[in-house]
Design an enzyme around this catalytic site. Structure first.
Site, short mmCIF file in Angstrom:
data_model
loop_
_atom_site.label_atom_id
_atom_site.label_comp_id
_atom_site.label_asym_id
_atom_site.label_seq_id
_atom_site.Cartn_x
_atom_site.Cartn_y
_atom_site.Cartn_z
N ARG A 73 0.84 -1.20 0.00
CA ARG A 73 0.00 0.00 0.00
C ARG A 73 0.88 1.25 0.00
NH1 ARG A 73 1.08 2.34 4.60
NH2 ARG A 73 1.40 1.11 6.49
N THR A 78 2.52 2.33 9.98
CA THR A 78 1.41 2.50 10.91
C THR A 78 1.27 1.24 11.76
OG1 THR A 78 -0.87 3.29 11.13
CG2 THR A 78 -0.46 1.62 9.44
N GLY A 142 -4.51 3.89 3.91
CA GLY A 142 -3.45 3.53 2.98
C GLY A 142 -3.98 2.50 2.01
N PHE A 155 -8.47 1.19 5.44
CA PHE A 155 -8.47 2.15 6.53
C PHE A 155 -8.39 1.44 7.88
CE2 PHE A 155 -12.93 1.20 5.56
CZ PHE A 155 -13.43 0.85 6.80
N ALA A 156 -7.94 2.20 8.89
CA ALA A 156 -7.89 1.70 10.26
C ALA A 156 -8.47 2.77 11.17
CB ALA A 156 -6.45 1.39 10.66
N CYS A 172 2.44 7.06 10.49
CA CYS A 172 2.24 7.61 9.14
C CYS A 172 3.29 8.66 8.79
CB CYS A 172 0.84 8.18 8.97
SG CYS A 172 -0.47 6.96 9.26
#
Length: 219
Positions: A73, A78, A142, A155-156, A172
């Site tokens: 990605r 992260t 990402g 996404f998170a 990040c």
């Protein structure tokens, strides 16, 4: 769009799941899919990761219980772990959404709307990708878009993770911004099922998809 809730899943298993689904989506064998996942503690190193954003040697990170994974990605390093809702959309963006910038903004909009369902006023930061509360960054994004405009990664959303676990990295690659969570902003942990439901509702609205829920893993 199928929504698949995997429960707790090892990070490598999540990559394998996405790879197979991307292949099948490109072949037209399956519909668009949104995986909702929780991972064991892992540091993921995107294609733009700088080594100085790992604040401890890799062997010490592993000794502290972090898996390290280099991934395809975009973005920097992260953290994923318990208490965080990770979403992996595997979508065919053709014919009318073949715009990477729009896709990133759409994912941000999904999370902004989901947080609004909890009374949290989230937004964007100029020049940065992700979603922010006044207390700090609450969601990282990402993505990868492969040939044929099929998406993976995603996404998170920090629902209620242990925020100290971010302390071994510059999340990040952004050194001057804090990381926060829904629990920190709300003063108590949100119900995980309600967080998932808010994300799914917002996703269906933003991407104009009819949702078909798959049974949870093990059901």
């Amino acid at each position: 769009m199928e929504v698949v809730r995997t429960g707790r899943l090892g990070y490598r298993s999540g990559l394998d799941l996405q790879a197979e689904r991307v292949r099948a989506r490109r072949a037209g064998e399956v519909p668009d899919t949104l995986y909702l996942v929780e991972h064991d503690p892992v540091l993921t190193l995107g294609t733009s990761t700088r080594s100085e954003n790992l604040l401890l040697p890799e062997d010490e990170l592993r000794a502290r219980g972090y898996e390290l994974a280099e991934v395809g990605r975009g973005g920097d390093v992260t953290y994923h772990g318990p208490g965080q809702l990770v979403g992996y959309p595997v979508l065919d963006l053709k014919p009318d959404r073949t715009d990477l910038h729009r896709y990133l903004r759409d994912l941000e909009e999904v999370l902004i709307r989901a947080l609004a369902a909890f009374g949290l006023e989230a937004g964007r930061e100029d020049g940065l990708t992700g979603v922010w509360l006044p207390e700090g960054k609450v969601a990282a994004i990402g993505v990868r878009v492969s040939s044929g405009w099929i998406t993976s990664h995603g996404f998170a959303l920090n629902a209620d993770p242990d925020l100290s676990r971010f302390g071994v990295i510059v999340p990040c690659g952004i050194a001057d911004r804090a990381v926060t969570s829904m629990a920190q902003a709300l003063g108590s942990a949100p119900d995980p099922a309600r967080v998932e439901a808010a994300v799914v509702t917002a996703f269906s609205e933003v991407f104009d998809r009819r949702v078909v829920d798959q049974p949870p893993a093990g059901a």
